[in-house]
Design a protein around this motif. Structure first.
Motif, PDB file in Angstrom:
ATOM      1  N   PRO A 266      18.329  53.283 -40.176  1.00 37.40           N
ATOM      2  CA  PRO A 266      19.354  53.486 -39.129  1.00 37.40           C
ATOM      3  C   PRO A 266      19.040  54.680 -38.233  1.00 37.40           C
ATOM      4  CG  PRO A 266      20.181  54.212 -41.237  1.00 37.40           C
ATOM      5  CD  PRO A 266      18.835  53.621 -41.499  1.00 37.40           C
ATOM      6  N   MET A 267      17.931  54.635 -37.540  1.00 30.43           N
ATOM      7  CA  MET A 267      17.573  55.726 -36.629  1.00 30.43           C
ATOM      8  C   MET A 267      16.755  55.144 -35.477  1.00 30.43           C
ATOM      9  SD  MET A 267      15.084  57.557 -39.430  1.00 30.43           S
ATOM     10  CE  MET A 267      16.078  57.643 -40.862  1.00 30.43           C
ATOM     11  N   SER A 268      16.167  56.007 -34.673  1.00 29.01           N
ATOM     12  CA  SER A 268      15.461  55.494 -33.502  1.00 29.01           C
ATOM     13  C   SER A 268      14.139  54.858 -33.913  1.00 29.01           C
ATOM     14  CB  SER A 268      15.200  56.624 -32.519  1.00 29.01           C
ATOM     15  OG  SER A 268      14.228  57.492 -33.058  1.00 29.01           O
ATOM     16  N   ILE A 269      13.531  54.129 -32.982  1.00 29.07           N
ATOM     17  CA  ILE A 269      12.233  53.495 -33.231  1.00 29.07           C
ATOM     18  C   ILE A 269      11.221  54.554 -33.665  1.00 29.07           C
ATOM     19  CG2 ILE A 269      10.340  52.258 -32.116  1.00 29.07           C
ATOM     20  CD1 ILE A 269      12.466  51.057 -30.218  1.00 29.07           C
TER      21      ILE A 269
ATOM     22  N   PHE B 250      -7.613  49.312 -34.726  1.00 29.46           N
ATOM     23  CA  PHE B 250      -7.297  47.894 -34.742  1.00 29.46           C
ATOM     24  C   PHE B 250      -7.537  47.290 -33.374  1.00 29.46           C
ATOM     25  CE2 PHE B 250      -5.657  47.928 -38.835  1.00 29.46           C
ATOM     26  CZ  PHE B 250      -4.909  49.071 -38.983  1.00 29.46           C
ATOM     27  N   GLN B 251      -7.895  46.017 -33.372  1.00 25.53           N
ATOM     28  CA  GLN B 251      -7.928  45.324 -32.107  1.00 25.53           C
ATOM     29  C   GLN B 251      -6.647  44.536 -31.978  1.00 25.53           C
ATOM     30  OE1 GLN B 251     -11.601  43.445 -32.649  1.00 25.53           O
ATOM     31  NE2 GLN B 251     -12.626  45.388 -32.174  1.00 25.53           N
ATOM     32  N   TYR B 252      -6.099  44.597 -30.840  1.00 19.71           N
ATOM     33  CA  TYR B 252      -4.821  43.929 -30.645  1.00 19.71           C
ATOM     34  C   TYR B 252      -4.998  42.740 -29.724  1.00 19.71           C
ATOM     35  CZ  TYR B 252      -0.348  42.910 -28.731  1.00 19.71           C
ATOM     36  OH  TYR B 252       0.760  42.259 -28.303  1.00 19.71           O
ATOM     37  N   LYS B 253      -4.471  41.616 -30.170  1.00 12.97           N
ATOM     38  CA  LYS B 253      -4.549  40.435 -29.308  1.00 12.97           C
ATOM     39  C   LYS B 253      -3.257  40.275 -28.546  1.00 12.97           C
ATOM     40  CE  LYS B 253      -7.869  37.704 -31.786  1.00 12.97           C
ATOM     41  NZ  LYS B 253      -8.077  36.715 -32.814  1.00 12.97           N
ATOM     42  N   ASN B 254      -3.396  39.971 -27.299  1.00 13.01           N
ATOM     43  CA  ASN B 254      -2.194  39.837 -26.481  1.00 13.01           C
ATOM     44  C   ASN B 254      -1.458  38.538 -26.797  1.00 13.01           C
ATOM     45  OD1 ASN B 254      -0.282  39.746 -24.615  1.00 13.01           O
ATOM     46  ND2 ASN B 254      -1.631  39.893 -22.821  1.00 13.01           N
ATOM     47  N   PRO B 255      -0.247  38.648 -27.282  1.00 17.85           N
ATOM     48  CA  PRO B 255       0.470  37.446 -27.696  1.00 17.85           C
ATOM     49  C   PRO B 255       0.977  36.635 -26.515  1.00 17.85           C
ATOM     50  CG  PRO B 255       1.861  39.349 -27.910  1.00 17.85           C
ATOM     51  CD  PRO B 255       0.520  39.861 -27.471  1.00 17.85           C
TER      52      PRO B 255
ATOM     53  N   LYS C  88       0.764  50.282 -31.669  1.00 19.15           N
ATOM     54  CA  LYS C  88      -0.284  49.482 -31.058  1.00 19.15           C
ATOM     55  C   LYS C  88      -0.849  48.506 -32.088  1.00 19.15           C
ATOM     56  CE  LYS C  88      -1.851  52.194 -27.159  1.00 19.15           C
ATOM     57  NZ  LYS C  88      -2.624  53.377 -26.758  1.00 19.15           N
ATOM     58  N   ALA C  89      -0.985  48.993 -33.308  1.00 21.45           N
ATOM     59  CA  ALA C  89      -1.557  48.151 -34.356  1.00 21.45           C
ATOM     60  C   ALA C  89      -0.733  46.882 -34.568  1.00 21.45           C
ATOM     61  CB  ALA C  89      -1.651  48.930 -35.658  1.00 21.45           C
ATOM     62  N   VAL C  90       0.581  46.984 -34.404  1.00 20.60           N
ATOM     63  CA  VAL C  90       1.403  45.794 -34.616  1.00 20.60           C
ATOM     64  C   VAL C  90       1.809  45.134 -33.299  1.00 20.60           C
ATOM     65  CG1 VAL C  90       2.307  46.620 -36.809  1.00 20.60           C
ATOM     66  CG2 VAL C  90       3.563  47.101 -34.705  1.00 20.60           C
ATOM     67  N   GLY C  91       1.207  45.604 -32.220  1.00 17.79           N
ATOM     68  CA  GLY C  91       1.455  44.969 -30.929  1.00 17.79           C
ATOM     69  C   GLY C  91       2.845  45.195 -30.381  1.00 17.79           C
ATOM     70  N   LEU C  92       3.415  46.349 -30.689  1.00 18.77           N
ATOM     71  CA  LEU C  92       4.777  46.607 -30.241  1.00 18.77           C
ATOM     72  C   LEU C  92       4.802  47.673 -29.148  1.00 18.77           C
ATOM     73  CD1 LEU C  92       7.422  45.367 -31.201  1.00 18.77           C
ATOM     74  CD2 LEU C  92       7.706  47.259 -32.785  1.00 18.77           C
ATOM     75  N   TRP C  93       3.666  48.351 -28.995  1.00 16.92           N
ATOM     76  CA  TRP C  93       3.635  49.531 -28.129  1.00 16.92           C
ATOM     77  C   TRP C  93       4.069  49.209 -26.704  1.00 16.92           C
ATOM     78  CZ3 TRP C  93       3.916  54.480 -28.172  1.00 16.92           C
ATOM     79  CH2 TRP C  93       3.499  55.236 -27.065  1.00 16.92           C
ATOM     80  N   GLU C  94       3.464  48.161 -26.133  1.00 15.00           N
ATOM     81  CA  GLU C  94       3.789  47.836 -24.753  1.00 15.00           C
ATOM     82  C   GLU C  94       5.270  47.495 -24.583  1.00 15.00           C
ATOM     83  OE1 GLU C  94       1.891  48.096 -22.050  1.00 15.00           O
ATOM     84  OE2 GLU C  94       0.340  48.972 -23.334  1.00 15.00           O
ATOM     85  N   GLU C  95       5.827  46.878 -25.623  1.00 11.68           N
ATOM     86  CA  GLU C  95       7.217  46.435 -25.512  1.00 11.68           C
ATOM     87  C   GLU C  95       8.225  47.582 -25.629  1.00 11.68           C
ATOM     88  OE1 GLU C  95       7.743  42.973 -28.233  1.00 11.68           O
ATOM     89  OE2 GLU C  95       5.568  42.879 -28.079  1.00 11.68           O
TER      90      GLU C  95
ATOM     91  N   ILE D 149      14.868  40.569 -33.716  1.00 16.19           N
ATOM     92  CA  ILE D 149      14.574  40.543 -35.138  1.00 16.19           C
ATOM     93  C   ILE D 149      13.063  40.476 -35.411  1.00 16.19           C
ATOM     94  CG2 ILE D 149      14.801  38.046 -35.460  1.00 16.19           C
ATOM     95  CD1 ILE D 149      16.525  38.897 -37.974  1.00 16.19           C
ATOM     96  N   GLY D 150      12.348  39.779 -34.530  1.00 20.86           N
ATOM     97  CA  GLY D 150      10.903  39.719 -34.686  1.00 20.86           C
ATOM     98  C   GLY D 150      10.264  41.079 -34.443  1.00 20.86           C
ATOM     99  N   GLN D 151      10.759  41.777 -33.426  1.00 17.73           N
ATOM    100  CA  GLN D 151      10.261  43.132 -33.150  1.00 17.73           C
ATOM    101  C   GLN D 151      10.569  44.068 -34.304  1.00 17.73           C
ATOM    102  OE1 GLN D 151      12.401  43.585 -29.459  1.00 17.73           O
ATOM    103  NE2 GLN D 151      10.507  43.598 -28.262  1.00 17.73           N
ATOM    104  N   GLN D 152      11.773  43.889 -34.883  1.00 19.80           N
ATOM    105  CA  GLN D 152      12.154  44.737 -36.011  1.00 19.80           C
ATOM    106  C   GLN D 152      11.169  44.568 -37.162  1.00 19.80           C
ATOM    107  OE1 GLN D 152      16.201  44.275 -37.312  1.00 19.80           O
ATOM    108  NE2 GLN D 152      17.055  44.755 -35.327  1.00 19.80           N
ATOM    109  N   GLN D 153      10.776  43.312 -37.421  1.00 14.28           N
ATOM    110  CA  GLN D 153       9.865  43.095 -38.535  1.00 14.28           C
ATOM    111  C   GLN D 153       8.515  43.755 -38.270  1.00 14.28           C
ATOM    112  OE1 GLN D 153      10.140  42.795 -41.488  1.00 14.28           O
ATOM    113  NE2 GLN D 153      10.021  40.711 -42.237  1.00 14.28           N
TER     114      GLN D 153
END
Lengths: 281, 286, 295
Positions: free
Chosen positions: B133-136, B4-9, B164-171, B185-189
Motif C-alpha cells: 500500500p504505497m507508491s510505485i 535485460f533485453q526488453y521486447k516491446n509488447p 525496465k526489466a519487466v517492461g513497465l518503465w515507459e508506462e 491489474i496486469g501492470q500490478q503483477q
C-alpha cells in the motif's frame, strides 16, 4: 392478500417516522444549543481566561477550559496511539487468528470499552490519593488515555483483522521480518487509524466524569503536567450550576463552543480519512 | 546488476506471436553471469496440517536457469509445496513438517537458518497481484531498504532497472510516486515481479501468477519468465496445461500430495512413464 | 542478524504491552473490590442493596434508591430507544434509497459525537421544561421536570446511535440469499424483515441491547444534570431519582471526612464494573457466535 400490503404501508410509514425522529433529535439539539449559546457567545469567550468574579458575572472567557481540554485530548491521543498500535500489530501479525491470547485480549478490550468513565475516574482518583498526587493535567491525561485505548484498539483491530494474507506474504517474501512489515500494515490500515483517532478524540474531548476528580479545575491555563487543568465539559457544568442567569448563558455559549469543536473535528476527520485511503489496496 | 533485453509488447502482431517461446533462447549457452549455481533440493518432505497429510514423501530437485512447472489437479498440494520453499506456510494453524529442503546447501528447516535470508533468495509472485500500500517507487525500494541499500541515487537506479526489466518503465516513469493500487491489474503483477527482482533473488516462485490476468497480460508475464530464466531458476505452479506446454523446461507432476513424475518437459509431455501422468495430460481428470 | 534481534526484542515488548493492557481490567476490578471491602465488615451485601436509608454521616448506606434510580432510567431509555432504533435500522439496511442513508448516517455520526454535557444542556433547556409544563400536568399536580422520565428520555437519545449502528451491522451480516429466498416466495419487504431478518438475528439484537444497556448504566453527566438527584426511590416517572454514577460524581470529592463513605462510593463503582463485565462478556459471546454462524 390486501392485508400484507396495508401492513407494508404502515411499516414503511413507521420506519420513515423513526428515521425522521433521529434527524429531528439532531436538529433539535443543535438548534437549542445554537439558539441559547449564540447570544452570550463573543470573541472574549474563546480567547480570554476567566477574570476575577467570572462566576458571578465578571469578565473573561473559557480559554482555560478550551486549552485544558485540548492538552488532555492531545496527550491522551498520543499516548493512546503509542500503546494501541503495537498491541493491534501484535494481535494481528504476531498472534495467529485462533490464538487464545488474542481472544482473551479482544474480550478484555471489549470490557474496557464498556467500563464507564466515572469508574475509571474513581479508580484513578483513589490511586492518586494513595500516591499522594494532587489533581493535575497529567492525571487527567492518564485517565482519558485509559478511556481511549479500548476505542483505539477495537476500531483499529476491526480493520486489521481483514488484512489480506497476501499482503503480509508479499512483505515476508521480500525478506522482511514481522517487525519490518509494520510499515506495510500501518499504511494499509491508515484509514482505520484515522477513524479510530477521530472516535477517540470525540470521546476524549466530551468526557466529563473521568476528569472530574483527576484533572481538577482551575482558572488558568495549565503550564505543567502537575498543574490542575480545567476542561470544557466541566466548565459548562460548573457555570450551569451558578444561580446567575448571565453565567448560565455563558454555560450555553461554552456548550456551543464545545459542540463546534466536536463538529470541526468530525469534518476534518472525514477529510483525513479519505486522504489516508489513497494507498489502500 | 543483470542486464535485460526488453521486447516491446505493443508491436502489432504481438498478441498472436509465440515465436519467442520456441527457440530463441538456447539453454546450453545460458550459464548466465552468475558464478554460483542456484540449487534447491527437497528430500523426504512430509507436511501435515492438523490431521491432514498434505505432502507425502516429496523429493525433488529444481534445475537452475530453467522454468520448472509444477502441474497437477487442484488440491494436489502444489501451492502448499511452493509456499513451503520460502516457509510462508509457517503461519498456518496446526502445521507440522519433517524432511528437509536445501537451498544452496542450507537446510531451511534448520533452527539456525534465518528465514528472512531464505526468503530474500526467493521472489514470490502470488495468484492475484498484491502491491504494497504505497507508491510505485516505494514498492520497489521497500525490499532494497530492508537489505541495507540506503543511497538515494542507487535506489533510483534500481527502480529504473527493474521497471525496465519487466517492461513497465515507459508506462509509469511519469508517475512513479502515484499509489501502486492505481495501476491496472496486469501492470500490478509486473510491478510485483519487479519488486521481487529488486532484492536480487535466485529463484522466482510463481503461484498461478497469470490466472487473475487477462490474456494479453498473461502472455506478457510468460514472455518475461522466458527472458528471466537466463538468470534465475523459475518455479511455476500452474493449473493450465497449455501454459506449461508453452514455457516449461522441466515438469513436476503431483497428485494427492505425491510427486508422481518429474523430468524434462519433452519427456513428460511426449512420453510419460506413469499411467497417472498420461491420464492427466489426456484430460481424464483435472 | 541485527534486524532479527530487533524483531525478537520488539515481539517481547509488544507482548508485555498487550499483557499489561489486558491485566488492567483485572487490576481495576481488584482495586475497586479491595477499596470497597471495608464496608462489608459492618454491613452485609443484602443489607446494603435492600435498604433505602442513605445517611452517610450516621453510617447508614442503603443503595436501594440509587440502584432503583439507575434501573428506572435505563429501563425507560431502552423502552423509548428500542423501537426507534429498530425501525430506523431496518429502514436503513432493508428499505431505504441511497439518499436516505446520505442524510441519516451523518446525523447519527453527529448524535454519537455530541458530548454528554451538551446532551445535558439540551435536556435542561428542552426536555425538562417539556416534561414539567406539557406532559406532567396531565398526570400530577406539580413536577419540576427534573425527573426519572427526563433522564430516561435524554439517555434514550444518547444510546440511539450506538443501538442503530450495532443493529445495522448485524443486519448487514445476514446473507443476501436469505432475503432473496423470502422475497421470491412472494413476501413483501416488510414481511421479509419481520419474519426472516428479525427472527434470524434475534440473539444478536438482544446482545446489542445488552451492550447499549451497559453503556447506559455508566452514563453520568447528562443524566445527573436532568434527573434531580434526590436519594429516594422514585414512585412515579415524574419523581426525581439518583442513579449510581451521579452518586459517585456528586460526592466523590467530599467523601474523605466521613468514615466508610469512600468505601461505599467505591462499592457503587464496583457495582457498575460488575454489571458492565457481565453484560459485555455475555453479549460479546453471543455476537461472536452469531458472526461465526453467518460465516
Amino acid at each position: 392478500m390486501r392485508l400484507k400490503f396495508i401492513e407494508e404501508r404502515i411499516a414503511k410509514i413507521l420506519m420513515s417516522l423513526a428515521s425522521l425522529l433521529v434527524i429531528l433529535f439532531v436538529v433539535s439539539i443543535l438548534y437549542t444549543i445554537l439558539k441559547r449559546g449564540m447570544p452570550a457567545l463573543n470573541w472574549d469567550m474563546a480567547t480570554k481566561i476567566p477574570e476575577g468574579g467570572y462566576y458571578n458575572g465578571g469578565g473573561g472567557g473559557v480559554l482555560n477550559a478550551i486549552m485544558g481540554s485540548l492538552f488532555i485530548v492531545l496527550g491522551s491521543t498520543i499516548l493512546g496511539l503509542l500503546i494501541s498500535i503495537p498491541v493491534v500489530f501484535y494481535m494481528n501479525v504476531y498472534l495467529s487468528k485462533t490464538s487464545k491470547l488474542a481472544y482473551i485480549s479482544r474480550l478484555a478490550f471489549d470490557v474496557m470499552f464498556g467500563i464507564p468513565s466515572i469508574v475509571y475516574g474513581a479508580f484513578a482518583f483513589s490511586i492518586m490519593i494513595y500516591l499522594g498526587m494532587r489533581t493535575s493535567l497529567g492525571g487527567g491525561i492518564l485517565v482519558i488515555t485509559l478511556l481511549v485505548i479500548p476505542i483505539f484498539i477495537r476500531s483499529m483491530d476491526e480493520v486489521a483483522q481483514h488484512l489480506p494474507k497476501d499482503l503480509l506474504d508479499a512483505s515476508y517474501s521480500l525478506g522482511a521480518t514481522k517487525l519490518e512489515t509494520i510499515k506495510v500494515v500501518l499504511l494499509q490500515i491508515a484509514p482505520g487509524i484515522a477513524t479510530a483517532t477521530l472516535l477517540s478524540v470525540g470521546r476524549a474531548i466530551g468526557d466529563a466524569a473521568g476528569v472530574m476528580f483527576t484533572a481538577g479545575f482551575t482558572d488558568s491555563i495549565p503550564t505543567s503536567l502537575s498543574a490542575p487543568a480545567a476542561t470544557l465539559p466541566l466548565s459548562v457544568f460548573f457555570q450551569l450550576s451558578s444561580p446567575s442567569a448571565s453565567v448560565q448563558d455563558r454555560a450555553y455559549a461554552s456548550a456551543l463552543i464545545l459542540t463546534i469543536i466536536v463538529l470541526i473535528i468530525s469534518v476534518l476527520g472525514r477529510l483525513v480519512t479519505t486522504y489516508f485511503s489513497k494507498n489502500k489496496i | 546488476m543483470k542486464e535485460f533485453q526488453y521486447k516491446n509488447p505493443t508491436r502489432a502482431t504481438w498478441a498472436e506471436d509465440y515465436s519467442f517461446l520456441n527457440n530463441d533462447l538456447d539453454n546450453s549457452k545460458l550459464e548466465g553471469d552468475k558464478n554460483k549455481k542456484s540449487n534447491l533440493k527437497v528430500t523426504d518432505l512430509n507436511l501435515y496440517i492438523h490431521q491432514h497429510h498434505i505432502l507425502k514423501n516429496v523429493s525433488l530437485e529444481i534445475p537452475d536457469n530453467k522454468i520448472t512447472c509444477i502441474i497437477g489437479p487442484s488440491g494436489c498440494g502444489k501451492s502448499t509445496l511452493l509456499k513451503t520453499f520460502n516457509r510462508l506456510i509457517d503461519d498456518t494453524e496446526g502445521i507440522r513438517y519433517d524432511g528437509s529442503i536445501w537451498v544452496d546447501d542450507v537446510d531451511i528447516f534448520d533452527k539456525k537458518t534465518e528465514i528472512t535470508d531464505i526468503r530474500k533468495k526467493m521472489g514470490l509472485l502470488s495468484q492475484r497481484p498484491c502491491p504494497l500500500p504505497m507508491s510505485i517507487y516505494d514498492n520497489i525500494t521497500f525490499g532494497c531498504k530492508l537489505h541495507g541499500i540506503r543511497n538515494k541515487k542507487r535506489l533510483a537506479e534500481i527502480v529504473e532497472e527493474q521497471l525496465k526489466a519487466v517492461g513497465l518503465w515507459e508506462e509509469v516513469k511519469d508517475r512513479l510516486h502515484a499509489p501502486a493500487s492505481k495501476l491496472s491489474i496486469g501492470q500490478q503483477q509486473r510491478l510485483c515481479l519487479a519488486r521481487g527482482l529488486a532484492v536480487e533473488p535466485e529463484f522466482i516462485l510463481a503461484d498461478e501468477a497469470t490466472s487473475a490476468l487477462d490474456p494479453i497480460s498473461s502472455k506478457h508475464i510468460e514472455e518475461l519468465f522466458v527472458e528471466l530464466k537466463k538468470d534465475y531458476a523459475i518455479i511455476l505452479v500452474t493449473h493450465t496445461l497449455r501454459q506449461a506446454l508453452r514455457i516449461a523446461d522441466h515438469v513436476i507432476f503431483m497428485y494427492l500430495g505425491k510427486v508422481i513424475e518429474a523430468g524434462p518437459a519433452d519427456e513428460i509431455f511426449n512420453n510419460p512413464k506413469e499411467e497417472l501422468t498420461r491420464k492427466y495430460l489426456e484430460g481424464a481428470f483435472s | 542478524m541485527n534486524r532479527i534481534l530487533k524483531n525478537k526484542i520488539a515481539a517481547g515488548m509488544m507482548f508485555s504491552l498487550t499483557l499489561a493492557s489486558i491485566s488492567l481490567v483485572v487490576l481495576i476490578g481488584m482495586g475497586l473490590y479491595l477499596k470497597s471491602a471495608p464496608i462489608f465488615k459492618e454491613h452485609s451485601l443484602w443489607e446494603l442493596i435492600s435498604s433505602a436509608d442513605w445517611q452517610p454521616s450516621s453510617g447508614k448506606f442503603g443503595f436501594l434508591p440509587f440502584i432503583g434510580g439507575t434501573l428506572w432510567i435505563t429501563g425507560i431509555a431502552v423502552i423509548l430507544a428500542l423501537p426507534v432504533a429498530l425501525l430506523t435500522s431496518i429502514f436503513l439496511s432493508e428499505h431505504s434509497k441511497p439518499y436516505v442513508k446520505k442524510w441519516i448516517f451523518p446525523a447519527l455520526d453527529i448524535l454519537a459525537g455530541i458530548p454528554s454535557v451538551v446532551y445535558g444542556v439540551w435536556g435542561i433547556l428542552l426536555v425538562v421544561p417539556w416534561v414539567s409544563e406539557v406532559l406532567a400536568p396531565h398526570f400530577v399536580e406539580y413536577a419540576t421536570g427534573y425527573s426519572t422520565l427526563s433522564g430516561g428520555i435524554v439517555l434514550g437519545v444518547m444510546i440511539l446511535p450506538l443501538l442503530i449502528s450495532l443493529f445495522v451491522e448485524i443486519f448487514a451480516a445476514v446473507p443476501r440469499d436469505l432475503r432473496d429466498a423470502a422475497l421470491s416466495l412472494g413476501a413483501t419487504r416488510w414481511q421479509t424483515s419481520k419474519l426472516v431478518i428479525l427472527r434470524k438475528t434475534l440473539p444478536g439484537l438482544l446482545a446489542a441491547v445488552m451492550l447499549a444497556i451497559s453503556r447506559a448504566f455508566g452514563e453520568t453527566i447528562a443524566v445527573l444534570m436532568v434527573c434531580g438527584n434526590i436519594p429516594l426511590l422514585p414512585h412515579s416517572l415524574f419523581d426525581s431519582c439518583y442513579p449510581l454514577p451521579a452518586l459517585i460524581a456528586n460526592n466523590y470529592g467530599e467523601m474523605l471526612s466521613v468514615p466508610m463513605y469512600e468505601s461505599a462510593l467505591m462499592l457503587a463503582a464496583f457495582f457498575l464494573f460488575i454489571v458492565v463485565l457481565i453484560f459485555n462478556t455475555s453479549s460479546r459471546a453471543v455476537i461472536y457466535k452469531l458472526e461465526r454462524k453467518f460465516q
